[in-house]
Design a protein around this motif. Structure first.
Motif, PDB file in Angstrom:
ATOM      1  N   ALA A 135       0.924  -1.001   0.038  1.00 16.53           N
ATOM      2  CA  ALA A 135      -0.029   0.094  -0.050  1.00 16.53           C
ATOM      3  C   ALA A 135       0.797   1.250  -0.055  1.00 16.53           C
ATOM      4  O   ALA A 135       1.766   1.367   0.894  1.00 16.53           O
ATOM      5  CB  ALA A 135      -0.977  -0.199   1.306  1.00 16.53           C
ATOM      6  N   GLU A 136       0.551   1.951  -1.171  1.00 22.33           N
ATOM      7  CA  GLU A 136       1.349   3.295  -1.238  1.00 22.33           C
ATOM      8  C   GLU A 136       0.711   4.529  -0.526  1.00 22.33           C
ATOM      9  O   GLU A 136      -0.271   4.996  -1.176  1.00 22.33           O
ATOM     10  CB  GLU A 136       1.783   3.773  -2.522  1.00 22.33           C
ATOM     11  N   THR A 137       0.968   4.995   0.767  1.00 21.29           N
ATOM     12  CA  THR A 137       0.513   6.206   1.222  1.00 21.29           C
ATOM     13  C   THR A 137       1.182   7.578   0.636  1.00 21.29           C
ATOM     14  O   THR A 137       2.153   7.591   0.333  1.00 21.29           O
ATOM     15  CB  THR A 137       0.418   6.091   2.617  1.00 21.29           C
ATOM     16  N   PRO A 138       0.210   8.643   0.700  1.00 15.94           N
ATOM     17  CA  PRO A 138       1.031   9.792   0.451  1.00 15.94           C
ATOM     18  C   PRO A 138       2.372   9.830   1.400  1.00 15.94           C
ATOM     19  O   PRO A 138       3.444  10.513   0.510  1.00 15.94           O
ATOM     20  CB  PRO A 138       0.094  10.916   0.848  1.00 15.94           C
ATOM     21  N   LEU A 139       2.349   9.530   2.557  1.00 18.57           N
ATOM     22  CA  LEU A 139       3.679   9.552   3.051  1.00 18.57           C
ATOM     23  C   LEU A 139       4.707   8.797   2.535  1.00 18.57           C
ATOM     24  O   LEU A 139       5.969   9.351   2.540  1.00 18.57           O
ATOM     25  CB  LEU A 139       3.560   9.419   4.742  1.00 18.57           C
ATOM     26  N   VAL A 140       4.401   7.642   2.180  1.00 16.37           N
ATOM     27  CA  VAL A 140       5.686   6.707   1.766  1.00 16.37           C
ATOM     28  C   VAL A 140       5.937   7.202   0.421  1.00 16.37           C
ATOM     29  O   VAL A 140       7.058   7.104   0.127  1.00 16.37           O
ATOM     30  CB  VAL A 140       4.852   5.199   1.633  1.00 16.37           C
ATOM     31  N   ARG A 141       5.024   7.739  -0.062  1.00 14.78           N
ATOM     32  CA  ARG A 141       5.412   8.113  -1.629  1.00 14.78           C
ATOM     33  C   ARG A 141       6.462   9.620  -1.538  1.00 14.78           C
ATOM     34  O   ARG A 141       7.630   9.542  -2.181  1.00 14.78           O
ATOM     35  CB  ARG A 141       4.221   8.620  -2.232  1.00 14.78           C
ATOM     36  N   ALA A 184      10.220   4.883   9.488  1.00 13.32           N
ATOM     37  CA  ALA A 184       9.421   6.003   9.968  1.00 13.32           C
ATOM     38  C   ALA A 184       8.076   6.194   9.275  1.00 13.32           C
ATOM     39  O   ALA A 184       7.182   6.791   9.775  1.00 13.32           O
ATOM     40  CB  ALA A 184      10.495   7.059   9.463  1.00 13.32           C
ATOM     41  N   THR A 185       7.827   5.607   8.002  1.00 10.47           N
ATOM     42  CA  THR A 185       6.754   5.769   7.391  1.00 10.47           C
ATOM     43  C   THR A 185       5.737   4.713   7.634  1.00 10.47           C
ATOM     44  O   THR A 185       4.296   4.598   7.290  1.00 10.47           O
ATOM     45  CB  THR A 185       6.702   5.977   5.816  1.00 10.47           C
TER      46      THR A 185
END
Length: 202
Positions: A135-141, A184-185
């Motif tokens: 799952a790619e979240t905005p923070l991970v991206r 961290a993410t």
């Protein structure tokens, strides 16, 4: 063969535009280096800018193809293999790589910028899939785009330093940075999975 000759011309373009500024190269220079007539060059590419854009596209495709992971490997080894292949490409095409990551040498060219951006997006998507981040979240991206920028800057600095840092050592640092960002993410579990790839399904 038309495709083979076109590929050879684009490989030559990687060398030419890597060594020299776009404005300083003429169609005559390209034809002379290629050992063909101007008319034949125009047959393959509409003009000098067309040749340049296709050269950037070709370089981006070669980089993306070079770093494709071996899905038989565990995730951490895939990341390591991809980074080693990335730096191998950087070493093989140093000038062309520098031109590519700096967005080309033809000024503010939207088409060139789009090619470079699509390549970054494709590399990021492959990386997320390769290391098992579902799952790619905005923070991970945001974090991993920043990490990819670190990879690019580290590669150009590695070249500027005449590759004095062993490639494997630089890759180790980049992997540690990636693990820290994932910790961290996403959390400790994702980092443990990357560190212990046998726990992550391929």
């Amino acid at each position: 063969d038309v495709d083979e000759r076109r590929a050879r011309l684009l490989a030559l373009g990687m060398q030419l535009f890597g060594r020299r500024d776009f404005a300083s190269i003429s169609i005559d220079d390209i034809a002379l280096e290629a050992g063909i007539s101007r008319s034949l060059l125009y047959h393959y590419f509409r003009n000098k800018r067309g040749f340049y854009v296709e050269t950037i596209r070709f370089a981006a495709e070669q980089l993306h193809r070079r770093i494709q992971p071996d899905l038989a490997l565990p995730p951490r080894e895939r990341l390591e293999q991809g980074l080693l292949a990335y730096l191998e490409f950087v070493a093989d095409y140093a000038d062309a790589y520098t031109t590519l990551v700096r967005g080309g040498g033809a000024g503010n060219d939207d088409e060139v910028s789009a090619i470079v951006e699509r390549t970054r997006e494709a590399i990021l998507a492959d990386m997320l899939s390769s290391i098992g981040v579902a799952a790619e979240t905005p923070l991970v991206r945001v974090a991993l785009r920043g990490w990819l920028g670190m990879v690019e800057f580290s590669a150009t600095e590695w070249l500027a330093g005449r590759r004095q840092v062993p490639r494997e050592q630089l890759v180790g640092v980049l992997i540690v940075a990636c693990e820290a960002l994932l910790r961290a993410t996403i959390g400790e579990s994702a980092t443990r999975e990357l560190a212990h790839p046998s726990t992550v399904p391929a």
